[in-house]
Write a protein that holds these residues in place. Structure first.
Motif, PDB file in Angstrom:
ATOM      1  N   HIS A 167       5.053  -6.833   8.601  1.00  0.00           N
ATOM      2  CA  HIS A 167       4.019  -7.448   7.764  1.00  0.00           C
ATOM      3  C   HIS A 167       3.037  -8.310   8.565  1.00  0.00           C
ATOM      4  CE1 HIS A 167       7.039  -6.329   4.757  1.00  0.00           C
ATOM      5  NE2 HIS A 167       6.072  -6.381   3.872  1.00  0.00           N
ATOM      6  N   LYS A 168       3.079  -8.216   9.884  1.00  0.00           N
ATOM      7  CA  LYS A 168       2.188  -9.058  10.687  1.00  0.00           C
ATOM      8  C   LYS A 168       0.718  -8.725  10.442  1.00  0.00           C
ATOM      9  CE  LYS A 168       5.188 -10.623  14.433  1.00  0.00           C
ATOM     10  NZ  LYS A 168       5.445 -10.620  15.888  1.00  0.00           N
ATOM     11  N   ASP A 169       0.408  -7.448  10.299  1.00  0.00           N
ATOM     12  CA  ASP A 169      -0.961  -7.045   9.952  1.00  0.00           C
ATOM     13  C   ASP A 169      -1.052  -7.011   8.426  1.00  0.00           C
ATOM     14  OD1 ASP A 169      -3.534  -6.180  10.047  1.00  0.00           O
ATOM     15  OD2 ASP A 169      -3.091  -4.186  10.827  1.00  0.00           O
ATOM     16  N   PHE A 170      -0.995  -8.181   7.822  1.00  0.00           N
ATOM     17  CA  PHE A 170      -0.666  -8.342   6.407  1.00  0.00           C
ATOM     18  C   PHE A 170      -1.505  -7.471   5.478  1.00  0.00           C
ATOM     19  CE2 PHE A 170      -0.899 -10.370   2.259  1.00  0.00           C
ATOM     20  CZ  PHE A 170       0.440 -10.584   1.971  1.00  0.00           C
ATOM     21  N   PHE A 171      -2.828  -7.559   5.568  1.00  0.00           N
ATOM     22  CA  PHE A 171      -3.673  -6.889   4.580  1.00  0.00           C
ATOM     23  C   PHE A 171      -3.809  -5.384   4.820  1.00  0.00           C
ATOM     24  CE2 PHE A 171      -5.033 -11.304   3.815  1.00  0.00           C
ATOM     25  CZ  PHE A 171      -4.810 -11.344   2.449  1.00  0.00           C
ATOM     26  N   ASN A 172      -3.181  -4.878   5.864  1.00  0.00           N
ATOM     27  CA  ASN A 172      -3.029  -3.430   6.006  1.00  0.00           C
ATOM     28  C   ASN A 172      -1.673  -2.964   5.483  1.00  0.00           C
ATOM     29  OD1 ASN A 172      -5.528  -2.608   7.101  1.00  0.00           O
ATOM     30  ND2 ASN A 172      -4.942  -3.401   9.104  1.00  0.00           N
ATOM     31  N   LEU A 223       0.834  -1.193   0.000  1.00  0.00           N
ATOM     32  CA  LEU A 223       0.000   0.000   0.000  1.00  0.00           C
ATOM     33  C   LEU A 223       0.875   1.251   0.000  1.00  0.00           C
ATOM     34  CD1 LEU A 223      -2.806  -1.108   2.480  1.00  0.00           C
ATOM     35  CD2 LEU A 223      -2.660  -1.414   0.003  1.00  0.00           C
ATOM     36  N   LYS A 224       0.256   2.363  -0.398  1.00  0.00           N
ATOM     37  CA  LYS A 224       1.020   3.584  -0.685  1.00  0.00           C
ATOM     38  C   LYS A 224       1.850   4.090   0.487  1.00  0.00           C
ATOM     39  CE  LYS A 224      -2.871   6.768   0.208  1.00  0.00           C
ATOM     40  NZ  LYS A 224      -3.811   5.737   0.712  1.00  0.00           N
ATOM     41  N   ASP A 225       1.369   3.908   1.722  1.00  0.00           N
ATOM     42  CA  ASP A 225       2.130   4.382   2.879  1.00  0.00           C
ATOM     43  C   ASP A 225       2.839   3.248   3.612  1.00  0.00           C
ATOM     44  OD1 ASP A 225      -0.172   3.204   3.746  1.00  0.00           O
ATOM     45  OD2 ASP A 225      -0.727   4.769   5.180  1.00  0.00           O
ATOM     46  N   ARG A 226       2.918   2.079   2.946  1.00  0.00           N
ATOM     47  CA  ARG A 226       3.582   0.915   3.541  1.00  0.00           C
ATOM     48  C   ARG A 226       4.535   0.272   2.539  1.00  0.00           C
ATOM     49  NH1 ARG A 226       4.290   0.353   8.495  1.00  0.00           N
ATOM     50  NH2 ARG A 226       4.837   2.457   7.883  1.00  0.00           N
TER      51      ARG A 226
END
Length: 260
Positions: A103-108, A62-65
């Motif tokens: 990356h633990k909160d993967f889909f964020n 994602l753009k900020d990750r």
């Protein structure tokens, strides 16, 4: 204990490839939770529709990750800093541990996107990240206990697949290979009175997409002489699965590849 010391740009350059390997490893088991690209397109009638492509999706940050942002955060929070030389020093084990933690909160952090929508997303938000693309192929692969090629009979494929998938039985599914850009099925009227599954087999790349028809939802008159069988035509696609005569969208359940 091994460590790396360098500027941010040197971290991007020399440890970037390792972050690709880590993202690939982390992403593979997550594909089963997002089976297809969820971005939207506009159809010919101006209506929004979900992309739905399912083969070889990109693991798109994602753009900020982005990986550059994550690497920078790790260096600022955990590395020794040499302000005069603008360099950072950190053990490789610590770097990898913290990159995985990011990356633990993967889909964020990551969404699976087809290549077209990945690039469109990056262009829209002017995302700047490491340039290598991280491609996550179809989740499951199965290896038949027989030699497989483009001429292998579909029924052999079905016989192999059914025991592998919990909801499939010999009498609740049919298989078809691509023929003239279609999958053509001939289920009986009786079969469609219960939940029924279509195994869409591509004999070129040995992939299979499983579609579901809920019981009594597909109203097509039988065309065969005995009035017992129905002809279904599913245009070949990697995204939109629909029955041609009724224009009814069919539910995509999962996909996998057969490896010879």
């Amino acid at each position: 204990m091994a460590y790396f010391e360098g500027t941010k740009e040197e971290f991007y350059k020399f440890l970037g490839p390792r972050t690709s390997d880590i993202v690939t490893e982390i992403s593979r088991p997550k594909r089963k939770h997002q089976k297809s690209c969820k971005d939207e397109d506009i159809d010919d009638n101006g209506k929004k529709k979900v992309c739905g492509k399912w083969k070889s999706l990109d693991a798109a940050h994602l753009k900020d990750r982005t990986r550059k942002i994550l690497i920078t955060e790790i260096l600022e929070d955990f590395a020794e800093k040499n302000i005069k030389q603008s360099t950072y020093k950190i053990t490789l084990d610590k770097f990898e541990e913290e990159f995985r933690n990011k990356h633990k909160d993967f889909f964020n952090v990551i969404q699976f996107r087809c290549r077209k929508h990945h690039r469109a997303y990056d262009n829209k938000y002017k995302v700047e990240d490491l340039q290598d693309e991280i491609v996550i192929p179809t989740v499951e692969t199965y290896t038949p206990d027989f030699e497989i090629d483009s001429n292998t009979k579909s029924e052999f494929i079905k016989k192999f697949i059914v025991p592998k998938i919990s909801y499939l039985k010999n009498d609740n599914c049919r298989i078809a290979r691509v023929s003239k850009d279609n999958w053509n099925f001939n289920p009986t009227v009786k079969e469609l009175k219960k939940d029924f599954y279509l195994l869409c087999y591509n004999q070129v790349d040995f992939s299979v997409a499983i579609l579901k028809i809920e019981k009594n939802t597909l109203q097509i008159k039988a065309k065969t002489t005995d009035k017992k069988k129905i002809s279904l035509n599913i245009p070949y696609s990697e995204s939109d699965f629909f029955e041609k005569k009724t224009d009814k969208n069919l539910e995509f359940l999962e996909s996998f590849e057969l490896k010879s």
